[in-house]
Write a protein that holds these residues in place. Sequence first.
Motif, mmCIF file in Angstrom:
data_model
loop_
_atom_site.group_PDB
_atom_site.id
_atom_site.type_symbol
_atom_site.label_atom_id
_atom_site.label_comp_id
_atom_site.label_asym_id
_atom_site.label_seq_id
_atom_site.Cartn_x
_atom_site.Cartn_y
_atom_site.Cartn_z
ATOM 1 N N UNK A 149 0.819 -1.221 0.000
ATOM 2 C CA UNK A 149 0.000 0.000 0.000
ATOM 3 C C UNK A 149 0.855 1.274 0.000
ATOM 4 N N UNK A 150 2.036 1.205 0.604
ATOM 5 C CA UNK A 150 2.913 2.382 0.662
ATOM 6 C C UNK A 150 3.738 2.559 -0.612
ATOM 7 N N UNK A 151 3.599 1.622 -1.543
ATOM 8 C CA UNK A 151 4.336 1.707 -2.801
ATOM 9 C C UNK A 151 5.094 0.423 -3.076
ATOM 10 N N UNK A 152 5.498 0.230 -4.324
ATOM 11 C CA UNK A 152 6.185 -1.012 -4.690
ATOM 12 C C UNK A 152 7.574 -1.118 -4.055
ATOM 13 N N UNK A 153 7.939 -2.350 -3.695
ATOM 14 C CA UNK A 153 9.252 -2.643 -3.125
ATOM 15 C C UNK A 153 9.888 -3.732 -3.969
ATOM 16 N N UNK A 154 11.129 -3.507 -4.366
ATOM 17 C CA UNK A 154 11.874 -4.487 -5.148
ATOM 18 C C UNK A 154 12.605 -5.439 -4.199
ATOM 19 N N UNK A 155 12.458 -6.729 -4.420
ATOM 20 C CA UNK A 155 13.105 -7.747 -3.595
ATOM 21 C C UNK A 155 13.856 -8.726 -4.488
ATOM 22 N N UNK A 156 15.048 -9.101 -4.068
ATOM 23 C CA UNK A 156 15.817 -10.121 -4.788
ATOM 24 C C UNK A 156 15.724 -11.425 -4.010
#
Length: 165
Positions: A149-156
Amino acid sequence: MSRAFVKEGDGTLDPLPDLPQSPHPNYVTPRGLAALQTRLRNLQTSLIALKSRPERLDKLPEAACERDIRYFESRLRSAILIDPATLPLSEVAFGLAITVADDHGQQTTYQITGEDEADARLHRIAPQSPLARALIGAQVGDEVIWRKPSGPVSLEIVQISHSNQ
């Protein structure tokens, strides 16, 4: 007051409405299945204790317990057991532990578990959660986008393993 509008009861209580069931398949890990069975046994024991009370004017606790028993019986009937120990570690799947790193290098390990077993504090997530949907099918080295909800997060994806919990 006219007696015509007073409901004379026999002391019984109508059953409480059933708790809503998830529309999703009820995948469970062996730990999740054992937890459901334990919760059902505990409720059955509680119901016996409630029914053996000397003073049983208040039937609401019994009705609530019976409703909860129906819920857990249904969850157990619909359970689809998946043993993560038998799954390959080539891609993220239900029951496996997934270690991810964010843009700051912070690593976190999650496990995709059944809905009844999900617990954010323990990093156990339900398969329908946005994070699980982003992870399922990914492989080590892949980058996924977790739409929060707070925005997209990139995860590896750093590691895929069998959970030792």
